[in-house]
Design a protein around this motif. Structure first.
Motif, mmCIF file in Angstrom:
data_model
loop_
_atom_site.group_PDB
_atom_site.id
_atom_site.type_symbol
_atom_site.label_atom_id
_atom_site.label_comp_id
_atom_site.label_asym_id
_atom_site.label_seq_id
_atom_site.Cartn_x
_atom_site.Cartn_y
_atom_site.Cartn_z
ATOM 1 N N ASN A 69 5.460 -12.392 -8.046
ATOM 2 C CA ASN A 69 6.527 -11.613 -8.680
ATOM 3 C C ASN A 69 6.315 -10.131 -8.382
ATOM 4 O O ASN A 69 5.632 -9.415 -9.119
ATOM 5 N N GLN A 70 6.911 -9.665 -7.304
ATOM 6 C CA GLN A 70 6.734 -8.283 -6.875
ATOM 7 C C GLN A 70 7.240 -7.291 -7.912
ATOM 8 O O GLN A 70 6.720 -6.174 -8.031
ATOM 9 N N ALA A 71 8.240 -7.695 -8.693
ATOM 10 C CA ALA A 71 8.826 -6.789 -9.682
ATOM 11 C C ALA A 71 7.851 -6.415 -10.788
ATOM 12 O O ALA A 71 8.064 -5.438 -11.506
ATOM 13 N N THR A 72 6.759 -7.175 -10.942
ATOM 14 C CA THR A 72 5.803 -6.906 -12.021
ATOM 15 C C THR A 72 4.684 -5.974 -11.590
ATOM 16 O O THR A 72 3.817 -5.638 -12.407
ATOM 17 N N PHE A 73 4.679 -5.564 -10.328
ATOM 18 C CA PHE A 73 3.568 -4.750 -9.832
ATOM 19 C C PHE A 73 3.490 -3.422 -10.585
ATOM 20 O O PHE A 73 4.479 -2.717 -10.759
ATOM 21 N N VAL A 74 2.274 -3.080 -11.027
ATOM 22 C CA VAL A 74 2.000 -1.808 -11.681
ATOM 23 C C VAL A 74 0.885 -1.123 -10.911
ATOM 24 O O VAL A 74 -0.203 -1.686 -10.756
ATOM 25 N N CYS A 75 1.152 0.068 -10.417
ATOM 26 C CA CYS A 75 0.127 0.838 -9.718
ATOM 27 C C CYS A 75 -0.855 1.380 -10.751
ATOM 28 O O CYS A 75 -0.470 2.095 -11.670
ATOM 29 N N THR A 76 -2.128 1.015 -10.626
ATOM 30 C CA THR A 76 -3.128 1.416 -11.615
ATOM 31 C C THR A 76 -3.956 2.608 -11.160
ATOM 32 O O THR A 76 -4.902 3.003 -11.850
ATOM 33 N N GLN A 77 -3.629 3.164 -10.013
ATOM 34 C CA GLN A 77 -4.324 4.366 -9.561
ATOM 35 C C GLN A 77 -3.737 5.592 -10.251
ATOM 36 O O GLN A 77 -2.534 5.660 -10.510
ATOM 37 N N ASN A 78 -4.583 6.548 -10.544
ATOM 38 C CA ASN A 78 -4.140 7.735 -11.269
ATOM 39 C C ASN A 78 -4.679 8.988 -10.577
ATOM 40 O O ASN A 78 -5.871 9.215 -10.541
ATOM 41 N N PRO A 79 -3.784 9.804 -9.985
ATOM 42 C CA PRO A 79 -2.322 9.618 -9.921
ATOM 43 C C PRO A 79 -1.941 8.590 -8.873
ATOM 44 O O PRO A 79 -2.703 8.366 -7.924
ATOM 45 N N PRO A 80 -0.787 7.949 -9.028
ATOM 46 C CA PRO A 80 -0.374 6.931 -8.057
ATOM 47 C C PRO A 80 -0.088 7.551 -6.696
ATOM 48 O O PRO A 80 0.683 8.507 -6.607
ATOM 49 N N PRO A 81 -0.699 7.031 -5.647
ATOM 50 C CA PRO A 81 -0.432 7.575 -4.307
ATOM 51 C C PRO A 81 0.927 7.121 -3.787
ATOM 52 O O PRO A 81 1.510 6.147 -4.291
ATOM 53 N N ALA A 82 1.425 7.797 -2.796
ATOM 54 C CA ALA A 82 2.692 7.405 -2.174
ATOM 55 C C ALA A 82 2.532 6.026 -1.549
ATOM 56 O O ALA A 82 1.505 5.705 -0.945
ATOM 57 N N GLY A 83 3.544 5.198 -1.718
ATOM 58 C CA GLY A 83 3.529 3.873 -1.112
ATOM 59 C C GLY A 83 2.692 2.854 -1.846
ATOM 60 O O GLY A 83 2.387 1.781 -1.300
ATOM 61 N N CYS A 84 2.298 3.144 -3.086
ATOM 62 C CA CYS A 84 1.518 2.180 -3.868
ATOM 63 C C CYS A 84 2.428 1.010 -4.239
ATOM 64 O O CYS A 84 3.401 1.177 -4.978
#
Length: 667
Positions: free
Chosen positions: A624-639
């Motif tokens: 389920n791609q719609a559930t993806f959450v970028c957990t990097q802080n700050p989120p990098p481009a293309g995460c």
């Protein structure tokens, strides 16, 4: 005769019309009260400082409304069998019962989310499978039971009051009475199909299903979508699937594979036949010649979350005597549990099974060939299960001997050995586990020991021995959430359990068995006291527990900060202890040098056995791609979700599910 037939048809259509009006008058207040509870849940659990776009909140409210309408309309549709014919008094009683049940389930769902950080799931059936009395006492102690019951009563009365007011304004008996027959027919047609489509949840698309609970990239917001009724329904469905092992392809198909061979190919495993795939799942590199067998003492620590370790300091002491032992230990600090509850995690570890409950039925009475304890016993070990709880919990006293444990030592045994041990709500204090293990390790043995330990003191209601000296802490150093009223008592019980473990580790490291004993510990799951982890940067902590290995001369390697999870533990510990056998390759060896940890099997990812995964970039639900959450802080481009990572984790999950089903199904 014709007149009599016409009269019967007229009465029938009058009854159907009457029932449809009654059904819709039931639906409206139910939808209203369920939506009101959802808004209350959102407000109640909204973390301090958390922000979300208004469009996401409105999307959650709208989708939740659709599910509220769905369950209410289904109830109205089912009740069409009786609504046309019952008296007004009976109709009001039906409305009252329905309002109470719907409100009750949604309030249970609210508190369930507060505890497990998820809507109602199959763990809810633990109320009858656990020590029911202890569960109820914990609920009484740890939740606002009186206030919740009062609120349930108020909301139920409010829904019924709205219903009665609407009925008074639109008396079912008077709707369209005396009007044109064609108009009455049109009303019946529209009202009936409107009820059907409301129960479906949509006009054109497929009916609302479990996947439609995901409407934003925030798991916290998505968890607000289901009401208690639909959450319980999906939990029941999951439980039914876990209890029926007849179709070995259920899990594979859910992950998008039509065969085990297709999934094995994705992981680079031999896949010429099902038998070849099955053999590959339990095949391991040969141990180096002359590998010594060491005692392996494994601790599954109740509610041992990872977050408190992040803030450990002399001014914020949560580790006690364990703190100095970490200097020479392998501490995997980016580590997830397998399940959100104790018994599901226990089954995941002992049997590499995403299916739970697995052993409460017939499967628990027969040896499971790859069970961890059986593999250790067949490798020449004396196998013990030691716990401060009573072994009758979840029938462990029946299941564990069948799965390779030579001895079961529980709260009752410990109380006999140590009469001063107080038997509390969930068992005796954890300190008696460590006292017993020190005694047992000192006894001569012709076999090495494999000991699986389950603690219990760090469990709600967070009671502690009377002689425990509480530690003062500078709470300004706690950088997590502070909304839970059990945060402080939970930190105390956390310190107690961890301090006891640390004292035992020190004792072993200073004793005769230092060189021939490995100690490993992890938590069974995170706890509600430490927050709901709604912010993307904190999201990766929601499942995190420590994993620590103590041993003489350990080489911890370079993977201690990489994503890993419970599935990796015994693939790491067994080679280290010198244990060989057909245990399942559920994960990777975390002590391998990075240059040797290549390929899909060794990729640095986690797997939560309810169908979630995480890599260094973010977390998502499998497939389920719609559930993806970028957990990097700050989120990098293309995460974003890596499709290859998702494919491989779906393959792994599907194969673990398939291995259990193909092996344990009844022939």
């Amino acid at each position: 005769m014709l007149t009599q037939t016409r009269l019967l048809l007229t009465r029938f259509f009058n009854g159907i019309q009457f029932g449809l009006v009654r059904a819709w008058l039931l639906v409206l207040p139910l939808v209203l009260v369920l939506s009101l509870i959802r808004w209350g849940q959102l407000i109640h659990f909204w973390p301090a400082g958390y922000t979300a776009p208004a469009s996401d909140v409105l999307a959650v409210a709208w989708q939740g409304f659709r599910f509220d309408l769905k369950v209410s309309a289904i109830a109205g549709f089912v009740l069409l069998l009786v609504l046309p014919w019952v008296s007004e008094r009976a109709y009001q009683r039906i409305a009252a019962v329905l309002a109470f049940v719907f409100v009750l389930l949604s309030m249970v769902n609210l508190h369930y989310f507060g505890f497990y950080k998820t809507p109602i799931d199959s763990l809810v059936f633990g109320l009858v499978e656990d020590d029911t009395g202890a569960v109820l006492k914990t609920i009484w102690h740890d939740f606002p039971v009186i206030g919740s019951l009062f609120l349930i009563g108020v909301l139920s009365w409010g829904a019924l009051h709205v219903h009665q007011r609407v009925v008074a304004r639109a008396t079912p008996a008077g709707v369209l009475r005396g009007r044109n027959g064609w108009l009455r027919g049109l009303f019946i047609f529209v009202a009936f199909w409107a009820l059907v489509f409301a129960g479906k949840g949509t006009l054109r698309e497929m009916a609302l299903q479990r996947q439609h609970l995901t409407v934003t990239t925030s798991q916290f917001l998505n968890d607000m979508v289901p009401n208690g009724v639909i959450a319980l329904k999906y939990a029941w469905d999951s439980r039914g699937q876990s209890q029926n092992l007849q179709d070995p392809l259920v899990g594979l198909k859910a992950m998008g594979f039509d065969s085990a061979r297709a999934a094995a190919e994705v992981l680079g495993l031999p896949h010429g036949s099902d038998a070849e795939v099955k053999a590959a799942l339990t095949a391991h590199p040969a141990l180096p010649p002359g590998t010594r067998k060491k005692n392996l003492l494994f601790f599954l620590m109740e509610s041992w979350s990872a977050e408190p370790l992040r803030y450990q300091s002399p001014q914020f002491d949560v580790l006690g005597r364990m703190a100095p032992t970490l200097e020479h230990a392998c501490h995997f600090s980016n580590f997830d549990s397998a399940q959100p509850g104790t018994h599901p995690t226990l089954e995941a570890l002992l049997f590499a099974s995403p299916i739970t409950p697995l052993t409460l039925g017939d499967a628990g009475r027969k040896p499971i060939p790859w069970a961890i304890a059986k593999v250790a016993r067949d490798a020449g070990y004396r196998t013990l299960f030691v716990s401060s709880v009573r072994a009758g919990w979840r029938s462990l006293d029946r299941v564990l001997p069948a799965q390779g444990f030579d001895e079961i030592i529980d709260a009752n045994n410990l109380q006999q050995l140590y009469p001063q041990a107080t038997l509390g709500l969930w068992g005796v204090w954890d300190e008696y586990i460590f006292r017993y293990l020190a005694k047992r390790l000192a006894e001569p043995s012709d076999k090495p020991l494999f000991v699986f330990v389950l603690s219990s003191t760090n469990h709600p209601p967070y009671d502690l021995p009377d002689d425990y000296q509480r530690v003062k802490r500078d709470m300004a150093q706690w950088k997590g959430e502070t909304s839970s009223d059990t945060l402080l008592p939970n930190l105390d019980s956390y310190h107690y359990a961890t301090d006891q473990l640390g004292a035992f580790v020190q004792q072993v490291q200073q004793g005769l068995h230092r060189a021939d004993t490995l100690i490993a510990a992890t938590g069974d799951h995170n706890v509600r006291s430490f927050g709901v982890y709604a912010e993307p940067a904190r999201r990766k902590q929601i499942r995190q527990v420590p994993f620590v290995i103590w041993g003489d001369g350990l080489n911890c390697g370079a993977q201690q900060a990489l994503p890993a999870s419970h599935r990796d533990m015994f693939s790491t510990l067994f080679p280290l202890a010198g244990i060989d056998g057909p245990y399942v390759n559920a994960g990777r060896n975390l002590l391998l040098p990075l240059q040797d940890a290549t390929g899909p099997i060794n990729a640095p990812r986690t797997l939560f056995f309810t169908g979630e995964t995480r890599n260094a970039q973010g977390a998502w639900q499998l497939g389920n791609q719609a559930t993806f959450v970028c957990t990097q802080n700050p989120p990098p481009a293309g995460c974003a979700m890596n499709p290859q990572d998702d494919l491989q984790e779906r393959a792994r999950y599907g194969l673990l599910d398939w291995n259990v089903r193909i092996s344990l199904r009844k022939q």
